[in-house]
Design a protein around this motif. Structure first.
Motif, PDB file in Angstrom:
ATOM      1  N   THR A   1       0.897  -1.200  -0.118  1.00 28.42           N
ATOM      2  CA  THR A   1      -0.011  -0.027  -0.063  1.00 28.42           C
ATOM      3  C   THR A   1       0.914   1.210   0.102  1.00 28.42           C
ATOM      4  N   GLY A   2       0.592   2.208  -0.733  1.00 30.36           N
ATOM      5  CA  GLY A   2       1.251   3.420  -0.876  1.00 30.36           C
ATOM      6  C   GLY A   2       0.948   4.369  -2.207  1.00 30.36           C
ATOM      7  N   CYS A   3       1.591   5.389  -2.322  1.00 32.25           N
ATOM      8  CA  CYS A   3       1.377   6.280  -3.511  1.00 32.25           C
ATOM      9  C   CYS A   3       1.337   5.346  -4.635  1.00 32.25           C
TER      10      CYS A   3
ATOM     11  N   ALA B   1       8.763  17.409   8.126  1.00 30.83           N
ATOM     12  CA  ALA B   1       7.484  16.591   7.582  1.00 30.83           C
ATOM     13  C   ALA B   1       6.657  16.807   8.700  1.00 30.83           C
ATOM     14  N   SER B   2       5.192  16.464   8.186  1.00 29.02           N
ATOM     15  CA  SER B   2       4.136  17.101   8.790  1.00 29.02           C
ATOM     16  C   SER B   2       4.100  16.483  10.412  1.00 29.02           C
ATOM     17  N   THR B   3       4.742  15.412  10.538  1.00 25.07           N
ATOM     18  CA  THR B   3       4.948  14.813  11.962  1.00 25.07           C
ATOM     19  C   THR B   3       5.981  15.228  12.671  1.00 25.07           C
TER      20      THR B   3
ATOM     21  N   TRP C   1       8.666  17.183  -0.906  1.00 26.17           N
ATOM     22  CA  TRP C   1       9.920  17.801  -0.812  1.00 26.17           C
ATOM     23  C   TRP C   1       9.919  19.366  -1.075  1.00 26.17           C
ATOM     24  N   GLY C   2       8.962  19.740  -1.881  1.00 27.98           N
ATOM     25  CA  GLY C   2       8.913  21.186  -2.306  1.00 27.98           C
ATOM     26  C   GLY C   2       9.829  21.734  -3.313  1.00 27.98           C
TER      27      GLY C   2
ATOM     28  N   THR D   1       0.031   9.528   2.923  1.00 26.56           N
ATOM     29  CA  THR D   1      -0.956   9.945   3.997  1.00 26.56           C
ATOM     30  C   THR D   1      -0.892  11.518   4.330  1.00 26.56           C
ATOM     31  N   GLY D   2       0.198  12.077   3.620  1.00 22.46           N
ATOM     32  CA  GLY D   2       0.444  13.479   3.877  1.00 22.46           C
ATOM     33  C   GLY D   2       1.911  13.875   4.469  1.00 22.46           C
TER      34      GLY D   2
END
Lengths: 310, 392, 102
Positions: free
Chosen positions: A48-50, A155-157, A223-224, A141-142
Motif C-alpha cells: 500500500t502506498g502512493c 515532515a508533517s509529524t 520535498w517542495g 498520507t500527507g
C-alpha cells in the motif's frame, strides 16, 4: 550500457492514465524497473502506498503485468507466497515458464511497517527483487516522517516550530541492514540515473536469490521543488554524496557514481522547501551535522569498497 | 462403506495435520503458536520426508503467514496455514483481506484464550473476534470432526458459489492434545474428494495478466462487499451439500447444526465445540431421570444457520446458550445474541438465557452443565449473561 | 475526465467477482486535463536520445520504431521533466513547455 532504442521496442508494462502526481519520481522508477523486466514474464507485488493507490483506482489499472496488492506491511510476505506458489506449481507442472518476481514498496512499507516482512523474505531467500521507492516520508498520507526521513527535514509529524527544527534524528541506513542479510545483491540508485537503475534491475533479476534496490525518489509534493526538476534533484543528492549510488554484490562493494568534486550539501538543500528552515543562520549547526554525517558515510563507503575488493 | 475401517489414535492436532497431508496443498505458510504448533510441525516433517508436494514457508509471523497464503492463493496455489489465539489475532487484518479478495484459504485453527492476561488454554475468544472477517467458521466437537471438516473445508471454500476462506477450529488442549481413535480415509479417496484447485484468474497465468487488490472507492466498494455477503449466504447450501456428499461417500454426514434429543426437549442448550460431547453425557443422565433436555450443537457459526436453528428450537420452552467467550456488550455473549436475534422471528418464542463458561481453559464439568439444565427447567433464569465456574 | 463509456457502472450481480481488473485499463483514463503547461516537440532539434521517453512518469512520450514521435496528450500531465532532461541540439532544446490554452 543500456540501449534505449532497444529498450523502447519492449512492451510498456506501466500505462499512462494513472493518477500519480505530475512529475512523480515513483512513476519514473516503476517505469524504468518494468522496462528492464519487460523481456521476461514478471509478476509484481505492491505495498500500500502512493504507487499502489494511484496506479490501480478501480476500474482503472495502469499495470500490464500481473499485479497484486493486499496490505501495507506485507508486500514482501505476499510476494514470498507468490514465489512459493511458483515453485510448487512448477514442480507439479502447472506452470512451465520462467517467471520473475518484483515487489515495490515505499519507504513506509519498507523501512518501517513492512520492515519485518521484508527481513523475513530476504532471510528465507525467496527469489524476488524488492524495490524501495524511497521518498523519505509517508507521502501517501500527507508527508509524515518515516525512519528514512533525513535529519532536519520538515515532515508533517516532524514539523518546524519555535522549539523543534524538523526531524531530530538521523535516518536509518536500510541498505546496510539489507547487506547484513547476506543476500547476493543489494544496491542504491536514484531517479536521474536511468542507466544505473535499469542495469541494476536487470542484474538483480538474473540472480537466483533475493535482491534489494533502494532508489531515492524525489517527491515534488513532499520535498517542495519544481516538478520538472525531479531528476535534477535526484542527481544533486548523488553529487553531494547525500545519497551515494553503489552496489554490494556477494558482499563486495562498488560505488557506481563517484562525483569528481563532492558538492556542498547546501546545494541539495536549497531548492527543497522541506529544508528551507535549515538555511537560516541559527540552524547552521544542523547543516554542519548533516555535512559531517555525509562525509563520514562517504569515507566509510570508500573504505568498504577498498577492503572488500582486496 | 464396505472397506474395513482404518482406526488410528490421533490427537486433534495430529488429525488436522494428517488431513493436510492427504489434501497435499501447494503452499503452507505458518508460524508456531501453542497449542496449534504441532499441526505445522508435523506437516513440516511431511515436507522434509517428501510425502507431500507442498512448498512450506516458515514465515516470521502469523501476519506474514496469512499474507503469504494470500499471495500464494492469488498466484494459483491451494494454500493453508495453522494457528491459534494471538496468532489469529495478528492475522485479523489479513483475514478480512483474504475474504475480500475471495481467496479460498483454509486455516487449521485451535481455539485459545486471547491475552491479556496471557493464557495458553482453550476458549473461543480468538475466532469470535474474527467473526465479522468474512471467514467461514467451523467448530469441531472432536478429532474426527476436525479431520473430516478440514477435508470438506477445502471443497466448500473453493466452490465457485463461495470462494471464501475458512477456519476449522478445535478447542485448545481439550481436542488439540487429546488422543482419540479416529477413522482415517485412504489417501486416494481424500485426493479424489478434494480434487484440484482450479481458479478462474491466477497471477502465474502470465499470458492473461490482471490486477488484483485495486483500490475501490465509494463507487465500487459496496458492490464488491455485497458480492462477498452473497457468497456467505450461498455457503450454507454448499456446506450442507458437501457434508451430505461426505456422508454418502464415507459414512459420516455433516450439516450446519447437529441436534441431540431435541425433538421433545423442554429445555435445550446451544453449544460449540468439545462441550457438546460433555453435554451429551449430561443429557443421557438427566433423561434417565425423566428430564426432557436436549442440545443444539452449532457446527458452523459463519454463515450463521438461522433457518436450521429456528426450525430446531421452535418448540423448546427455554434455551440456554453457552458461550466460551464474552463479547463485552454488557448484556449477553455473542452466540446468544445471534441465537436470540434469529428466534425473535418466531411467533412462539422460547425463553433465552446466556451462559458464559470456560474462559482461559477453566473446566466445564458435567455438574455445571447439569446445573444449567436445572436452572433452565426451573424457568428462573437471568436476563443478563451468567458466568459459570468463576469464583465470586 | 474519465471515458464516459467505461464509467458506466455495473451492479454487484454483473460486476466481476472481487476487484479483478483488466490489465492496463488505465490507458482509457484521461489525465491530460491536469496540465497547465504542455510540452511541444521541435523535431529539428531532436537528436533521438530518448531521454524524454525514459524519464516520463506518465508513459506519455510516443516512441515509434525506436524514434521519438511526439506526445500522448491524453496522459501527459505537463510536469516538464522531458523538457529539462532534453539535451537538444547545439544548445537548442527539442522540447519546450508552453502555457496550456484553456
Amino acid at each position: 550500457m543500456v540501449n534505449l532504442k532497444e529498450l523502447s521496442k519492449r512492451p510498456e508494462l506501466l500505462s499512462g492514465g494513472h493518477r500519480l502526481c505530475s512529475g512523480c519520481g515513483a512513476g519514473i522508477i516503476a517505469r524504468q524497473v518494468m522496462m528492464a523486466a519487460a523481456d521476461r514474464p514478471v509478476v509484481v507485488a505492491n505495498a500500500t502506498g502512493c504507487l499502489e493507490v494511484s496506479t490501480t483506482i478501480y476500474p482503472f489499472s495502469a499495470w500490464k503485468a500481473p499485479w497484486f496488492h493486499s496490505a501495507f506491511e506485507n508486500a514482501a510476505a505476499s510476494c514470498s507466497g507468490i514465489e512459493a506458489a511458483y515453485k510448487a506449481l512448477k514442480r507439479t507442472g502447472k506452470v512451465n515458464k520462467d517467471i520473475r518476481f518484483i515487489t515495490f514498496g515505499g519507504d513506509g512499507g519498507t523501512y518501517d511497517i513492512g520492515f519485518q516482512s521484508l527481513s523475513g523474505a530476504m532471510e528465507r531467500r525467496h527469489r524476488m527483487l524488492y524495490v524501495c521507492y524511497n521518498n523519505e516520508a509517508y507521502m501517501n498520507t500527507g508527508i509524515q516522517r518515516s525512519s528514512a526521513t533525513p535529519l532536519g527535514a520538515y515532515a508533517s509529524t516532524s514539523p518546524v516550530g519555535k522549539v523543534k527544527k524538523g526531524k531530530e534524528q538521523i535516518k536509518k541506513d536500510l541498505t546496510k541492514v539489507m547487506v547484513a542479510h547476506n543476500i547476493p545483491y543489494v544496491a542504491q540508485s536514484a531517479v536521474g540515473y536511468w542507466n544505473d537503475l535499469i542495469t541494476k534491475t536487470q542484474k538483480a533479476l538474473d540472480i537466483d536469490g533475493p535482491t534489494f534496490i533502494n532508489v531515492l525518489q524525489p517527491c515534488r509534493l513532499g520535498w517542495g521543488y519544481n516538478p520538472a526538476d525531479t531528476a535534477v534533484i535526484g542527481r544533486m543528492a548523488v553529487e553531494t554524496c547525500f545519497w551515494p549510488i553503489y552496489e554490494v554484490v556477494d558482499g563486495k562493494y562498488k560505488i557506481n557514481v563517484k562525483p569528481k568534486e563532492k558538492k556542498p550539501i547546501e546545494e541539495y538543500l536549497k531548492p527543497q522547501s522541506r529544508f528551507k528552515h535549515l538555511l537560516r543562520p541559527e540552524n547552521a549547526g544542523i547543516v554542519a551535522e548533516i555535512q559531517k554525517n555525509i562525509d563520514e558515510n562517504w569515507a566509510w563507503l570508500l573504505m568498504m569498497e577498498e577492503c572488500t575488493n582486496r | 462403506m464396505s472397506e474395513k475401517k482404518n482406526l488410528k489414535a490421533k490427537t486433534g492436532n495430529e488429525a488436522m495435520a494428517e488431513a493436510m497431508r492427504q489434501i497435499n496443498p501447494d503452499v503452507v505458510a505458518a508460524y508456531p503458536i501453542t497449542p496449534a504448533t504441532e499441526i505445522v510441525q508435523i506437516f513440516s516433517q511431511f515436507v522434509a520426508d517428501g510425502v507431500v508436494n507442498t512448498e512450506f514457508v516458515a514465515v516470521e509471523s502469523e501476519h506474514s503467514a496469512l499474507s503469504a497464503c494470500i499471495g500464494a492463493s492469488a498466484a494459483g496455489a491451494r494454500a493453508m496455514t495453522g494457528t491459534s489465539s494471538q496468532g489469529l489475532a495478528l492475522m485479523y487484518e489479513m483475514m478480512y483481506i483474504a475474504a475480500g479478495l475471495r481467496l479460498p484459504i483454509v486455516i487449521a485453527e485451535v481455539n485459545r484464550a486471547l491475552s491479556a492476561p496471557i493464557n495458553i488454554h482453550g476458549d473461543q475468544s480468538d475466532t469470535m473476534g474474527a467473526r465479522d472477517s468474512g471467514f467461514l467458521q467451523i467448530y469441531c466437537e472432536n478429532s474426527q470432526e476436525a479431520y473430516d471438516s478440514m477435508i470438506q473445508a477445502v471443497r466448500i471454500c473453493e466452490h465457485p458459489d463461495v470462494l471464501l476462506p475458512a477456519t476449522v477450529s478445535t478447542d485448545g488442549f481439550i481436542i488439540s492434545h487429546c488422543m482419540e481413535a479416529i477413522e482415517l480415509l485412504p489417501d486416494e479417496k481424500v485426493k479424489e474428494f478434494v480434487g484440484t484447485y482450479k481458479p478462474k484468474n491466477w497471477l502465474l497465468d502470465v499470458d492473461h495478466p490482471f490486477t488484483l487488490g485495486a483500490i475501490d472507492l465509494q463507487d465500487y466498494y459496496f458492490e464488491h462487499k455485497r458480492q462477498e455477503i452473497e457468497a456467505m449466504r450461498k455457503a450454507t447450501k454448499v456446506i450442507k451439500e458437501i457434508g451430505k456428499e461426505f456422508g454418502q461417500k464415507f459414512g459420516r454426514s455433516y450439516d450446519m447444526i447437529e441436534t441431540y434429543k431435541l425433538e421433545d426437549a423442554e429445555a435445550a442448550i446451544v453449544v460449540l465445540g468439545s462441550t457438546a460431547g460433555t453435554a451429551k453425557v449430561v443429557i443421557e443422565e438427566m433423561r434417565k431421570q425423566g428430564k426432557k433436555v436436549g442440545m443444539l450443537k452449532l457446527r458452523v457459526f459463519r454463515p450463521f444457520p438461522f433457518d436450521d436453528i429456528r426450525e430446531a428450537l421452535k418448540d423448546v420452552k427455554i434455551v440456554g446458550v453457552m458461550d466460551r467467550h464474552d463479547g463485552y456488550n454488557g448484556y449477553v455473549a455473542p452466540v446468544c445474541s445471534e441465537v436470540r436475534s434469529c428466534l425473535y422471528e418466531l411467533d412462539k418464542k422460547p425463553k433465552i438465557a446466556s451462559y458464559v463458561y470456560g474462559l482461559g481453559g477453566r473446566d466445564i464439568t458435567l455438574e455445571m452443565i447439569t446445573e444449567i439444565y436445572e436452572e433452565l427447567l426451573s424457568g428462573k433464569t437471568d436476563n443478563n449473561a451468567k458466568y459459570i465456574g468463576v469464583r465470586e | 475526465m474519465a471515458d464516459i463509456k467505461i464509467e458506466k457502472k455495473k451492479g454487484w450481480k454483473d460486476l466481476p467477482a472481487c476487484d479483478y481488473l483488466e490489465a492496463g485499463s488505465a490507458a482509457a483514463f484521461e489525465t491530460g486535463d491536469w496540465r497547465s503547461e504542455r510540452p511541444v516537440w521541435i523535431p529539428e532539434n531532436c537528436i533521438q536520445c530518448l531521454f524524454c521517453w525514459v524519464y516520463c512518469p506518465d508513459s506519455a512520450v510516443v516512441v515509434k520504431d525506436s524514434l521519438m514521435a511526439g506526445f500522448n496528450y491524453k496522459h501527459c500531465k505537463g510536469c516538464g521533466i522531458c523538457a529539462v532532461e532534453c539535451p537538444g541540439k547545439k544548445g537548442k532544446k527539442a522540447i519546450v513547455m508552453e502555457a496550456e490554452k484553456k
